[in-house]
Design an enzyme around this catalytic site. Structure first.
Site, PDB file in Angstrom:
ATOM      1  N   LYS A 229      -7.463   0.116  -4.661  1.00  0.00           N
ATOM      2  CA  LYS A 229      -8.086   0.611  -3.497  1.00  0.00           C
ATOM      3  C   LYS A 229      -9.090   1.934  -3.820  1.00  0.00           C
ATOM      4  CE  LYS A 229      -6.641  -2.269  -1.024  1.00  0.00           C
ATOM      5  NZ  LYS A 229      -5.325  -2.483  -0.821  1.00  0.00           N
ATOM      6  N   SER A 270      -2.846  -3.996   5.839  1.00  0.00           N
ATOM      7  CA  SER A 270      -1.706  -4.289   4.954  1.00  0.00           C
ATOM      8  C   SER A 270      -0.507  -4.588   5.742  1.00  0.00           C
ATOM      9  CB  SER A 270      -1.359  -3.010   4.257  1.00  0.00           C
ATOM     10  OG  SER A 270      -2.474  -2.385   3.758  1.00  0.00           O
ATOM     11  N   CYS A 272       0.426  -7.455   7.109  1.00  0.00           N
ATOM     12  CA  CYS A 272      -0.131  -8.364   8.539  1.00  0.00           C
ATOM     13  C   CYS A 272      -0.045  -9.998   8.029  1.00  0.00           C
ATOM     14  CB  CYS A 272      -1.259  -7.731   9.202  1.00  0.00           C
ATOM     15  SG  CYS A 272      -1.060  -6.021   9.834  1.00  0.00           S
ATOM     16  N   ASN A 384       7.834  -0.905   1.784  1.00  0.00           N
ATOM     17  CA  ASN A 384       6.837  -1.237   1.271  1.00  0.00           C
ATOM     18  C   ASN A 384       7.057  -1.484  -0.161  1.00  0.00           C
ATOM     19  OD1 ASN A 384       3.959  -1.483   0.859  1.00  0.00           O
ATOM     20  ND2 ASN A 384       3.644   0.589   0.401  1.00  0.00           N
ATOM     21  N   ALA A 385       8.217  -1.965  -0.691  1.00  0.00           N
ATOM     22  CA  ALA A 385       8.563  -2.389  -2.005  1.00  0.00           C
ATOM     23  C   ALA A 385       7.472  -3.588  -2.262  1.00  0.00           C
ATOM     24  CB  ALA A 385       9.977  -2.869  -2.140  1.00  0.00           C
ATOM     25  N   ARG A 386       7.251  -3.581  -3.790  1.00  0.00           N
ATOM     26  CA  ARG A 386       6.124  -4.672  -4.096  1.00  0.00           C
ATOM     27  C   ARG A 386       6.616  -5.540  -5.303  1.00  0.00           C
ATOM     28  NH1 ARG A 386       1.040  -4.293  -1.117  1.00  0.00           N
ATOM     29  NH2 ARG A 386       1.400  -2.727   0.321  1.00  0.00           N
TER      30      ARG A 386
HETATM   31  C1  SPV Z   1      -2.818  -2.404   1.006  1.00  0.00           C
HETATM   32  O1  SPV Z   1      -1.769  -1.659   1.274  1.00  0.00           O
HETATM   33  O2  SPV Z   1      -3.465  -3.009   1.495  1.00  0.00           O
HETATM   34  C2  SPV Z   1      -2.552  -3.086  -0.643  1.00  0.00           C
HETATM   35  C3  SPV Z   1      -1.709  -2.396  -1.244  1.00  0.00           C
HETATM   36  O3  SPV Z   1      -2.981  -4.051  -0.847  1.00  0.00           O
HETATM   37  S1  SPV Z   1      -2.240  -0.798  -1.810  1.00  0.00           S
HETATM   38  O4  SPV Z   1      -2.456  -0.978  -3.221  1.00  0.00           O
HETATM   39  O5  SPV Z   1      -1.340   0.352  -1.482  1.00  0.00           O
HETATM   40  O6  SPV Z   1      -3.453  -0.698  -1.305  1.00  0.00           O
HETATM   41 MN    MN Z   2      -4.745  -4.479   0.579  1.00  0.00          MN
END
Ligand code: SPV
Ligand code: MN
Length: 622
Positions: A229, A270, A272, A384-386
């Site tokens: 991001k 995010s 959705c 928000n675990a990934r």
């Molecule tokens: C998001 O939150 O849109 C994501 C994860 O894809 S992050 O890297 O936190 O942005």
């Molecule tokens: Mn994202």
């Protein structure tokens, strides 16, 4: 001692030469400056070799940022208890006089910001190894490629970047005049769990003058992984100057009859349903998060910026998400983050399994009923675990994701978390109508992907607001202008997976999106008609009925259809009211946005006069 000499002394054996072999001197100047400031114990320079990738994987285990799990190749990483999502408040653009940003963006005066961040970075890497990575956004050597250098003292961040982005050291060796984005990250001081201790001093500062992003005292990937991001913000500004688009979008292939392939982009805030949409059974994933769009020969092409997925694990279960489930339960490279670990096995919210009595999670040692300091129960796994995996692990990954020319785009989908306004699926009348009434009107109820309260309806144009680095009006104008010179524009669709009835029950099932995708595929190939409504075009019942039968072997009743596709005029009018209000406060909003929204309002009012507040789709058939 000058910076270069310091760098030389700190580099692992032979690694200084890896840097001096790069012809672009800006690279070594940048690196030596931040090595001198951050003062790591040693410096590792990653080439594109598998051996170097393995070194980083091992380091992450050795230094305790990742732990091995039962299944071969799987590891877990924990972020600090208060470092579980993107920190919007402390993510700021450093601006100088004369830089155009518009209102609403989080900005800070550049000299002040640099002073603060450089102060925080002084000696911040003391005692740690610094990893230097040369990476590429998009496939290497394509018109889409952007290059980047990442400095990080976290082996977990370096490991994640290895999974998510293509290595490009050799491109740096070859190209003298290479332009590149720069990222400097430090997790800062770590506690005994190896998580960032000084999260109160978490800062993510973006400097467009030098195209550098600084990120300190945090580990959560959305705050630290430069190419995710942080680079999206830099790319949006670059795209604005150069006439292309950098978007928060997935790319997927929807398969039609006789092997027909149509590619769609999708923007969702995010949590959705973005990742789960592009991974559905029967279709093929090209990318799940960030796309670059360019025009060529009158057509729109897009590439996935990444080669891996940093996906939300919540609600991934064997029944609804068989493909990702398989990837997460078979041997292979996976980093789980902020899940519960019991006996070397990861567990997460909504995984369909019995919750263990205890284990280790983002709060440390966890047991059922554990409460936080405010008396609130701590879930076994963070919402928000990934998971982080290479794209190619997925069986339905389309190999085209490595194609340097990108895929030709037929349709663009926008969706948000909307309990009461949008129908589950609709299409805009044309490009301008879609950009304005769907993309620029996107709203969503907040989720756990960013810090702050959940469930609040928020405006999030193109699902890209969090990353916008140019004035909002300009960004919309760029989207409108993007259609210029195109032979035909991609069709624009809106979807809503979260529509509820008056009792708060969801009106659609998780799997229904597979049907919506097939309808969109038919639309972009001009094979079905649609019903004209005041907000755009919606499917005919018969077409959906047949698709439900073909795709899901499911009986789709008229009753379901009417409930789902009833046009809710009061809610749609309030939405226009809300959104118009927002844009009135944005000084550079293109005038046409108000015109198009106003025309939509008038259509809605006219329809209400004829049919009342809630209009069955059958009433709208001409
Ligand atoms: C998001 O939150 O849109 C994501 C994860 O894809 S992050 O890297 O936190 O942005
Ligand atoms: Mn994202």
């Amino acid at each position: 001692m000058d910076n270069l000499e310091i760098l030389k002394r700190k580099c692992l054996k032979g690694h200084f030469e890896r840097l001096t072999s790069i012809p672009n001197k800006e690279v070594i100047e940048f690196i030596s400056k931040y090595v001198a400031l951050c003062n790591p114990a040693s410096v590792f320079v990653r080439t594109d070799s598998e051996e170097d990738a393995e070194y980083i994987r091992k380091k992450a285990i050795e230094n305790g940022e990742e732990h091995k799990l039962k299944i071969e190749g799987h590891t877990v990483h924990f972020d600090g208890y208060f470092d579980q999502a993107r920190d919007k408040k402390n993510t700021k653009f450093l601006i100088e006089k004369g830089m155009e940003f518009g209102k609403g963006l989080n900005v800070l005066e550049r000299t002040k910001g640099l002073e603060e961040i450089h102060y925080l970075m002084k000696d911040i890497m003391k005692g740690k190894e610094l990893f230097i990575l040369f990476l590429c956004l998009g496939p290497v050597n394509s018109e889409f490629s952007l290059y980047a250098v990442q400095l990080t003292d976290s082996a977990y961040v370096a490991h994640s970047e290895d999974i998510l982005y293509r290595p490009a050291y050799r491109v740096f060796l070859e190209k003298e005049d290479i332009e590149f984005f720069k990222y400097v990250h430090s997790a800062g001081e770590l506690d005994e769990r190896k998580t960032s201790k000084n999260y109160d001093k978490r800062r993510i500062y973006i400097d467009f003058v030098e195209n550098i992003v600084y990120s300190v005292n945090t580990q959560y990937a959305g705050n630290t992984i430069g190419l995710k991001k942080l680079s999206l913000r830099l790319a949006i500004r670059k795209a604005d100057r150069e006439g292309w688009l950098a978007e928060h979008m997935f790319i997927m292939r929807v398969n039609g009859k006789e092997g027909r392939k149509s590619y769609f982009l999708g923007a969702f805030p995010s949590m959705c349903g973005k990742t789960s949409t592009c991974m559905v059974k029967g279709e093929n994933i090209v990318g799940d998060d960030i796309a670059y769009l360019r025009k060529r020969d009158g057509k729109v092409y897009a590439v996935n910026v990444e080669r891996g997925i940093f996906g939300i694990i919540r609600d991934v279960n064997q029944k609804d998400d068989p493909l990702i489930w398989e990837a997460l339960t078979s041997p292979g490279e996976v980093i789980f983050s902020n899940v519960l670990i019991t006996d070397g096995t990861p567990y997460w919210l909504g995984d369909g399994r019995e919750i263990p009595e205890e284990g280790i999670n983002f709060s440390g040692k966890w047991y059922k009923g554990k409460k936080d300091e405010n008396g609130r129960e701590i879930p076994h796994s963070h919402p928000n675990a990934r998971y982080t995996i290479p794209l190619k692990t997925l069986k339905n990954c389309d190999p085209v994701y490595e194609d340097p020319s990108g895929v030709e785009v037929s349709g663009i989908i926008y969706g948000g978390r909307d309990s009461d306004t949008w129908v589950p699926l609709f299409e805009s009348f044309d490009w301008t109508h879609g950009v304005i009434t769907i993309g620029a009107c996107l709203e969503s109820e907040t989720t756990a992907a960013t810090l702050g309260k959940e469930g609040v309806r928020t405006f999030n144009l193109m699902a890209n607001l969090d990353f916008l680095s140019i004035p909002i009006g300009k960004y919309i104008q760029n989207h409108l202008d993007f259609s210029k010179g195109l032979e035909s524009t991609p069709k624009i669709f809106g979807v809503n997976y979260f529509l509820k009835d008056e009792n708060g029950n969801y009106l659609t099932d998780k799997q229904d999106k597979r049907v919506w995708l097939k309808w969109m595929e038919l639309r972009v190939n001009n094979e079905v008609e649609a019903i004209e409504t005041p907000i755009g075009l919606i499917p005919y019942y018969e077409d959906l009925k047949q698709l439900f039968q073909n795709v899901l072997s499911k009986e789709y009743t008229e009753k379901d259809y009417v409930k789902q596709f009833t046009l809710r005029i009061p809610q749609n009018l309030s939405k226009i009211e809300r959104i118009t209000g927002i844009y009135k406060g944005i000084e550079d909003t293109p005038e046409i946005l108000f015109e198009v929204l106003n025309a939509q309002k008038e259509r809605l009012i006219k329809t209400r006069e004829k049919f009342g507040d809630f209009v069955s789709p059958f009433d709208l058939i001409k």
